[in-house]
Write a protein that holds these residues in place. Structure first.
Motif, PDB file in Angstrom:
ATOM      1  N   GLU A 117      61.700  59.152  28.431  1.00  0.00           N
ATOM      2  CA  GLU A 117      62.911  59.008  27.633  1.00  0.00           C
ATOM      3  C   GLU A 117      63.010  57.639  26.968  1.00  0.00           C
ATOM      4  N   THR A 164      68.723  65.622  24.309  1.00  0.00           N
ATOM      5  CA  THR A 164      68.519  64.367  25.024  1.00  0.00           C
ATOM      6  C   THR A 164      69.305  64.442  26.317  1.00  0.00           C
ATOM      7  N   TYR A 193      65.604  54.656  25.574  1.00  0.00           N
ATOM      8  CA  TYR A 193      66.969  54.132  25.648  1.00  0.00           C
ATOM      9  C   TYR A 193      67.093  52.897  24.767  1.00  0.00           C
ATOM     10  N   VAL A 213      68.402  61.937  19.347  1.00  0.00           N
ATOM     11  CA  VAL A 213      69.531  61.213  19.910  1.00  0.00           C
ATOM     12  C   VAL A 213      69.011  60.269  20.993  1.00  0.00           C
ATOM     13  N   VAL A 214      69.433  59.020  20.926  1.00  0.00           N
ATOM     14  CA  VAL A 214      69.027  58.043  21.931  1.00  0.00           C
ATOM     15  C   VAL A 214      70.290  57.431  22.549  1.00  0.00           C
ATOM     16  N   LEU A 215      70.281  57.287  23.861  1.00  0.00           N
ATOM     17  CA  LEU A 215      71.458  56.754  24.541  1.00  0.00           C
ATOM     18  C   LEU A 215      71.401  55.226  24.602  1.00  0.00           C
ATOM     19  N   VAL A 232      72.533  66.208  25.015  1.00  0.00           N
ATOM     20  CA  VAL A 232      73.237  66.150  23.744  1.00  0.00           C
ATOM     21  C   VAL A 232      72.280  66.415  22.602  1.00  0.00           C
ATOM     22  N   GLY A 253      66.023  61.877  13.671  1.00  0.00           N
ATOM     23  CA  GLY A 253      67.034  62.840  14.086  1.00  0.00           C
ATOM     24  C   GLY A 253      67.251  62.912  15.586  1.00  0.00           C
ATOM     25  N   ILE A 260      77.260  63.812  17.513  1.00  0.00           N
ATOM     26  CA  ILE A 260      76.574  64.043  18.785  1.00  0.00           C
ATOM     27  C   ILE A 260      77.414  64.976  19.640  1.00  0.00           C
ATOM     28  N   ASN A 266      71.943  66.260  18.049  1.00  0.00           N
ATOM     29  CA  ASN A 266      72.487  65.702  16.821  1.00  0.00           C
ATOM     30  C   ASN A 266      72.805  66.853  15.879  1.00  0.00           C
ATOM     31  N   ALA A 301      75.792  56.478  22.028  1.00  0.00           N
ATOM     32  CA  ALA A 301      74.513  57.042  21.639  1.00  0.00           C
ATOM     33  C   ALA A 301      74.269  56.711  20.183  1.00  0.00           C
ATOM     34  N   THR A 302      73.055  56.938  19.758  1.00  0.00           N
ATOM     35  CA  THR A 302      72.741  56.724  18.355  1.00  0.00           C
ATOM     36  C   THR A 302      71.715  57.756  17.923  1.00  0.00           C
ATOM     37  N   ILE A 303      71.551  57.907  16.625  1.00  0.00           N
ATOM     38  CA  ILE A 303      70.581  58.864  16.123  1.00  0.00           C
ATOM     39  C   ILE A 303      69.474  58.107  15.412  1.00  0.00           C
ATOM     40  N   LEU A 321      80.580  58.489  22.863  1.00  0.00           N
ATOM     41  CA  LEU A 321      80.539  59.821  23.443  1.00  0.00           C
ATOM     42  C   LEU A 321      81.947  60.165  23.913  1.00  0.00           C
ATOM     43  N   LYS A 348      77.529  55.500  18.108  1.00  0.00           N
ATOM     44  CA  LYS A 348      78.460  56.624  18.169  1.00  0.00           C
ATOM     45  C   LYS A 348      78.965  56.716  19.596  1.00  0.00           C
TER      46      LYS A 348
END
Lengths: 179, 540
Positions: free
Chosen positions: B423, A40, B425, B530-532, A52, B528, A59, A54, B522-524, B509, B507
């Protein structure tokens, strides 16, 4: 982390390839080696930070070592690997061309760096290991990382400064310069 | 100090803090019921254990003070001395000496806390009546529990306390991560089951889904602690301040078993103390004044907590003199924080909230407890940092209520997933006020900035593509605008499309990603990815 019993006077290295050269890092600093996966993108970051990923719920940033070392870009292929390193309580993934082996190197076989051996800035090189006819460049990951952090901050600060200059008029510009 | 000792040090600090809190609490009760022998025994036990712990760790000063306290308490419980207000006062003082001593260990620096004075005071008590009995030779006897008979409820409380374990929050975060991964991998197995049409696999996976669900819930619960953790300290705060101000106050606490995220509980302590001090100092009038106004002599302050759909509501009510929005507004003008023209536009609530502006203080004189003009703004900032809110209700002459709303946990938030270019978000739902779509001809430009008019209000627009260095694009048929709000500031975020609404685990950074602009974490996602998370405050 389980540490291998150190044999007197040798170091154990993970050896990887980057643009036809062999590099080695201390095995204690490597957490694992994984295949590349979708990253990402993080906006506003220097180009050597790919993004980044997972890693089992954690992360971690992925760093393109070729880009960082100003080497020619290369598309990832079947041999591309990510070396997950844990240095000074930070976990990062380093993209390398391929990982070849783990080997032991006697300390006598490690020479200090001749001044003009590679394109890479000498600061994070610990020396050169000689094994038969091979030359393995030893990287100090801790230095690589602190340097990454430094240049990332520089880049962020630069963008911030640019923004204030473009939007904030003359007053802010002089303030930025004064800093 | 060796590494092992430092590990015990952490344990000592957290335990000692808890013991001090319990000592404070029990002493307060004792002050109200001086005849209660059981309480005395409890206090004695606490002081004794504290002494023992400190002695093992080699903290001389704490040991000495706790030891002297123990001697006095022992005399009291042997009924050789009578529980008198002066003695309780001295014991409180001893606790006040112990507290900085414990803090000294935390910071690791020697602040040279003077213990001589308190030791002398405690010895003075010992010398009342029979000075011969003042020898500290009761060690062995004191080691055994002095009183086996306890009430049932006490017993239960004790048991609960012993059944808990201290865990570093980092371990909990790791557990959270692993559970999240479990959920993702389960989804993958589901996919395989569907691809190969394996009915039996899907069945057992459904079972697994339930288990992972409860597991996640349990792990989340471990992050929660009851607010009593901080609430229990407040009676002492109120007592001391009331004494100092010669006021009489009945302080009541309700709902101290309500649970909140551990991080929030720790951080909310200072703001609450500030509010309580405000109520006691400025809210409640002097007894004479109260009687004159036809109120009871003793003021009434109540702190309560209760659950409210995804939030915890903490209320601090007093029956004091209340506040006048008009007076506050006048004061703000006087201080140059407001102009009369602007003031007309403010609602009553907004006028009240002026006290939360930096540099505002209504107290005529500056006392050492409050009224320095710092504080209310800090309270508001801190609460808002957790996505909480502060509101004030007041009636002149009748009293005020401060209402703090806090999210249950910091670990999970509701958020809106938006698509920008290719993307995704996440925007925290707590910041979003509305979502609209417009045709491009609604957009106006003011000073090179795009704005839009919604219900006669000008809303500045900001394209997330621009914020995140993505290629800009021509507006299509419709523009999707997510209106976000921080405090009084509003902004319309232009996104490509709305994706979904999800509960996400935040989470942070760290390391080299620490200073990312416009991103708060960020989060998952379930698959799986990853998203900011967009940092709304940061892009305002």
């Amino acid at each position: 982390m389980i540490q291998e019993k150190k044999q007197e006077g040798t170091s154990q290295l993970v050896v990887f390839n980057l643009a036809n050269e062999e590099y080695g890092v201390a095995i204690g600093q490597v957490q694992e080696i994984i295949r590349p996966q979708g990253t990402t993108r993080i906006p506003g970051m220097p180009s050597f930070i790919e993004g980044v990923i997972n890693l089992r719920g954690k992360i971690i940033p992925i760093i393109d070592l070729r880009e960082r070392f100003s080497l020619v870009k290369k598309e990832s292929d079947a041999r591309t690997r990510v070396v997950v390193a844990e240095v000074s309580s930070q976990t990062v993934g380093l993209v390398v061309d391929s990982v070849s082996e783990v080997l032991r190197l006697a300390n006598e076989a490690i020479d200090p760096l001749p001044p003009t051996i590679t394109d890479i800035d000498g600061e994070y090189l610990k020396g050169v290991g000689k094994l038969d006819r091979r030359l393995i460049i030893l990287l100090d990951l801790e230095k690589v990382l602190t340097d990454l952090e430094k240049s990332t901050l520089e880049k962020i600060n630069k963008t911030l400064a640019e923004e204030t200059t473009s939007s904030g008029g003359a007053k802010k510009e002089t303030a930025a310069k004064a800093e | 100090m060796t590494e092992d000792m430092s590990r015990y040090k952490d344990m000592f600090i957290s335990e000692a803090t808890e013991y001090l809190q319990n000592l404070n609490k029990s002493l307060l009760s004792l002050e109200k019921n001086p005849e209660n022998l059981e309480l005395l025994n409890e206090i004695f036990r606490l002081a004794h254990t504290m002494k023992g712990m400190a002695a093992t760790m080699g903290y001389q000063k704490i040991t000495t003070v706790a030891h002297q306290m123990e001697d006095v308490l022992d005399r009291l419980r042997q009924q050789e001395l009578k529980v008198a207000p002066e003695i309780i006062e001295t014991l409180f003082k001893a606790l006040d000496v112990l507290e900085p001593l414990v803090r000294e260990i935390v910071s690791g620096e020697d602040k040279k806390v003077d213990i001589n004075e308190i030791i002398v005071d405690l010895r003075m008590i010992m010398e009342q009546k029979q000075p011969a009995a003042a020898s500290p030779a009761k060690e062995t006897e004191a080691g055994t529990p002095p009183d086996e008979k306890k009430t049932v409820s006490k017993e239960g409380e004790k048991k609960r306390a012993q059944n808990s374990v201290r865990i570093n929050i980092e371990h909990l975060d790791n557990l959270m991560n692993l559970v999240g991964e479990l959920v993702i991998n389960k989804a993958r197995l589901f996919q395989i089951g569907a691809n190969y049409k394996l009915g039996a696999l899907n069945e057992s996976l459904t079972q697994l889904e339930r288990i992972t669900g409860s597991l996640q819930e349990e792990v989340l619960k471990t992050r929660m602690i009851p607010v009593s953790h901080i609430f229990d300290r407040y009676p002492r705060v109120v007592r001391d301040l009331a004494k100092l101000k010669n006021k009489e106050i009945n302080f009541e606490i309700e709902g101290s078993d309500i649970e909140l995220d551990r991080l929030i509980v720790d951080e909310i302590n200072d703001p609450l103390i500030h509010l309580i001090r405000n109520s006691v100092d400025h809210g409640i009038e002097t007894p004479q004044e109260r009687v004159k106004n036809g109120k009871s002599e003793a003021g009434y302050v109540k702190l309560s907590a209760r659950r409210e759909k995804g939030y915890v509501r903490i209320e601090l009510t007093d029956d004091g003199k209340g506040m006048d929005p008009q007076e506050i507004a006048e004061k703000a003008i006087e201080k140059g924080m407001m102009t009369r023209e602007k003031l007309v536009l403010l609602t009553e609530q907004e006028r009240l909230m002026l006290i939360c502006e930096p540099g505002f203080s209504t107290a005529a004189e500056i006392s050492d407890t409050s009224g320095r003009g710092v504080g209310m703004d800090v309270v508001k900032t801190k609460v808002e940092a957790f996505n909480g809110s502060v509101t004030i209700e007041t009636q002149k002459g009748k009293g005020s209520t401060f209402i703090i709303k806090l999210p249950l946990t910091l670990a999970i938030i509701q958020s809106l997933m938006v698509k920008v270019a290719e993307e995704v978000y996440a925007i925290p739902l707590s910041n979003i006020t509305e979502i609209n779509s417009f045709t491009p001809d609604f957009i106006r430009t003011i000073e090179k900035r795009e704005v839009i008019k919604i219900r006669e209000e000008i809303l500045p627009l900001l394209s997330l593509r621009e914020v995140f260095d993505l290629p800009s694009r021509q507006y299509g048929e419709e523009i999707c605008v997510v209106t976000v709000e921080v405090g009084e500031k509003r902004l319309g975020l232009v996104v490509d499309s709305i994706y979904s609404r999800e509960e996400i685990v935040i989470k942070t950074l760290g390391g080299i990603l620490k200073r990312t602009k416009g991103i708060s974490g960020a989060t998952i996602l379930g698959d799986g990815r990853v998203v900011l998370i967009v940092d709304i405050t940061g892009i305002m």
